[in-house]
Structures are given as C-alpha cells and as structure tokens.
Design an enzyme around this catalytic site. Sequence first.
Site, PDB file in Angstrom:
ATOM      1  CD  GLU A 383      15.568  34.756  15.800  1.00 30.60           C
ATOM      2  OE1 GLU A 383      16.357  35.752  16.379  1.00 30.60           O
ATOM      3  OE2 GLU A 383      15.304  34.397  14.921  1.00 30.60           O
ATOM      4  CB  THR A 384      15.032  36.446  23.277  1.00 30.66           C
ATOM      5  OG1 THR A 384      15.941  37.074  22.651  1.00 30.66           O
ATOM      6  CG2 THR A 384      15.436  36.779  24.982  1.00 30.66           C
TER       7      THR A 384
END
Length: 575
Positions: A383-384
């Site tokens: 999650e980025t």
Amino acid sequence: MSRSHLRTLAALAVLLLSTIPGADARAGDLPGTGRAEATRSVVYAKHGMVACAQPLAAQAGLEVLKQGGSAVDAAIATNACLGLMEPTANGIGGDLFAIVWDPKTRKLHGLNACGRSPLHLKAEQIPPDSEGTIPLYSPYSWSVPGCVDGWAELHAKFGKLPLARDLAPAIHFADEGFPLSPVIASDWGRSVARFKDKPGFAAVFMPGGHAPAEGEIFKNPALGQSLRLIAAGGRDAYYKGEIAREFVRYSSSVGGFFTLEDFAQHHSEWVDPVSTDYRGYTVWELPPPGQGIAALQLLNVLENFDLKRMGRGSADFWHVMTEAKKLVFADRARYYADPEFARVPVAQLLSKEYAKERAALVDMKHAARTDMPGEPAALNRRETTYLCTADADGMMVSLIQSNYTGFGSGYAIPALGFGIQDRGNLFDLKPGRPNSYAPGKRPFHTIIPAFMTKDGAPVMAFGLMGGDMQPQGHAQIVVNLVDFGMNLQQAGDVIRFHHTGSSEPTGTVMTDGGVLHIEPGLPDSLIAELRRRGHRMENESAGAYGGYQAIWRDAKSGVYSGATERRKDGCALGY
C-alpha cells in the site's frame, strides 16, 4: 452483448496490439513476454506529463502544469489529491521521498522526507508482538509524518506557483466530494474489518457507517481545512501550529507518545542519489534508510547473466531473477538502516566486483533454501502511491508517498481528517543491529523513487509501488526496457514475479527459500521446471505485483511519453 461477441472483440484487440510499431521480437511469443501484453497505448505529449494511480489526481497535476507550474508544483498537487482520493495508500500522515531532475543545473536532487520515532519512547517500553516485532497497528509503530515538510522543501527549491494554488484542487475535492475509483474502493472496503474500531477511523473514513463504494461520492472537509492551514502557513502550520497541537492532543488521548518537540524538531534531508550503470544506462535511487540500493545491487548481479539470450520464455530467466533477488535481500537485511545511527557500506555494496562475487553464488539447477536473516510476512506491504511529473522546461519528478500499510496504523484524527502511518513497525527490536529501534531514529524504509539517465541526460522518471516488491519491480522494468526492447507501457504490463520469504532488516530468520509468485500466463511446463529446481510456487493477487508509473523523455525532440499501471486505477496524461 453475447459472450461470443466479447471473445471476438478480445481476439481483435490482441491482434491489433500485436501490430503496434516498436515491438521487439527478442521478447518472444509466449504470453507475458512480448508486446501483445500491452493493455493500452503509450501517451505522448510535448509540454508536460503526469502519471499517477487516480485519474482525477492526474488531471489536477496537469492543470497546474498548464497554469505555469513546474513539475514539482504538479507533483505536490497530484500527491495532495491522492492523499484524499487514495487514503488506502498515502496521505499527510505518512512519509515521502523524491528525485528531481533540474534542467538548469542538469543535476539530480534527492529528498528524504521520512520521519523519526518519538524522542521519549524507549525500546524497553515497547511490548513486542508474537513475532518479536513492534505491534503494527498501534501507537508504538508511529513515526513523525514527513510528507508536508517534503512538500515544503520541494516547493521552496523548485516551485513556481504559490503553495496555495498547488493545494487548491485537493481542497476543492475534499469539500465538494469526488467519486471513488474501482481499485481504491475495493481496497477501502477490505480495510474496514481491520480498522473500523480504531479511534477515529470510522469518523473519517466510514461516512454513514460504511466504506464508500465504487462511484460513491466521498467528502473529507476536515482534511480540506488541514490543507487550508498548510496553504496559508506552510510547513509550520503542520509542525509548529494547530495541526501539531491537535496531533499531540489526539496522541495523548489514545496512548501515543508524540510531543510537540517531536514535530518542532522534524526536518527533511536533501541527499545525493546513488547510481549504477546497466548496459549503457545509469539507474538512480536514493541511499538508505530506504531500500533503493537493493534495486541497483540487483541490476549489478543480473548484468553478469545474458538475460536477452535466455529470454523471458525460459525457466533460466525466472530462476536467475529470483536467485539474484535472494542474494541482494540478504545484504539488505544486514546493512540497510538510518546512516545517522549505523554505518552503511553503500560504495562496497554497489561495486561491480562485489556483484560478480554474488552472481557466482547462483546455482542454475537448484533454488537456494537458506537466506540469512529472514523476512517476516509483515514487510510484504503493497500500500503506497507513486507518481511522476514532467514540465515544458525539462524538469522531471519521481515521487513516492505512503502510510506504510494502507490506512497506516488505522488510527485517524477526526479534527484533521487523516490517519497516522505505522512505519515504525520496520524497526528491529533486538539491540545492537543497524536497524535497531532508538528514539529519534528513522526506520528502514521500503518506499523508493527511481530515475534513469543516459550519457548525462534525463531519460526516465519511474517507480513501482508495493513494499518489498519495489526493488524487484524496478529491476524488472529496467530489464524489460533495456534487455528486451519493450516500450514504456509494455515494460509495465507484462508478467512480473514477486519473491517473498527472503531477508529483512527486522531480523526474523527464515530458511525455507521463500515463495516465488509469478502472474498467470506462463506455460505449465515452465512452472513445472521451476518447481523441479526447488522453487515453492504460490498464487498472489494482482495488487501484490506493485503499481508502475513512468515518464520517458526523448533526448532529441524533448517529447515525453507516459505509461501507467494496468493493475491500478490511474492514467498518464499530457498536453
């Protein structure tokens, strides 16, 4: 429309894609090896380009470019919108890293805008979880968010428009609302079960008691007000003003350890990017505490093998890529840390002689089983958000920003409209190691922007979001472009691998060789051969293979081309 019609259209689409000019037969004809895997055309433009994971955010960045903003202004505008529209990946409660090509000085500038652990939290106060690491979704994992200070540093050095103009689109969408895009909505919905009971999460991210669905309008006026404060007062509004005071009030109310001193002392750091040459191109990353040099080490090892001759349709290719990754991640676990607290031998790790030594350890017949120390599953985070921008003057920005695990720790501040990252989970709780926890220290970092030059001229701003996938993905993109002659979109669309279970700086030991994940589409016989060599193969969701964005600049014409990740919601836009 009937299924037969859909099948016919799909076949025609594949046929048309296979005739796009610029394809390289060297890539082979197997699925996942050639241009037939391109899902869309490369985007071309003369004056500017934005590529990111959400179309409305890309439009915001493009509008800033059209109004005379620099690539940095566009990057800030895009990132601010993404923090609102993709809180499943980033926001002003997280950290930021960037690489900027400055056409005036013809030089790359690196910015490390990551935060430090609380000054008054000691290692002995942290209760380890069952794996011996810092509890992930807890105040113990908090570190000071560096994003806003990163914006301020970038803007002061390279901005052309007022910061308030850069933040205006995000403020507008926060107040008026925007419809959720599909991939983000799906990630949002899956996160509710984990975070719904965290203090403040439901108030900020569950309007009406549920996660907003695809196409549903989401508003966040509290975040809009926070951005207004930043637009008016700059970084001091966040680190010395009302936002810091509210942050500390919230921290005290939920058992956190932040003080006003933590925020007042925070600062970003301008650093020199580090590089390696790969078959005529120079690839650039940022130095530790990030993992960028792992991508450079991986390319150095791979340069010792004739990947073009092997071809992406061979078991040898996938075997070498995986085994090289294991060797590099062993070094990553042992050496990567905050250079203010530990000696990191960057020059030695990036030497070609050392890469030859490491490459000689690859056994072409057997997958390595041991790789000390090991990798806990907690570091396999995807999650980025990654974005890149370019302007008419030739400035190019490669920027990555993250909360670490989706919504971060899950703790959200209702009065401010954003959540708090949990990057401190990446510290090693065992004392005496490079990445061991200490007050006021930056943890090992996974998020890494990248850049490529040739003969001293800018070629490509690129990145591939997704935890430990990032250095693996950077190397695969470069190999696809350089060794196999793919175009910018093909390089990101074709099948990727993701190896987990290798080395990590948290110090957990694993000795089973890890797990090799390869996207569907390769022949069964190839997969069987990899299994025969000892690779443990498992399936993984599409999101685990990262999210790619890239902008390429033609050295002669100055024309930009843009590509975006087929596994995300985003797009590349130019003018």
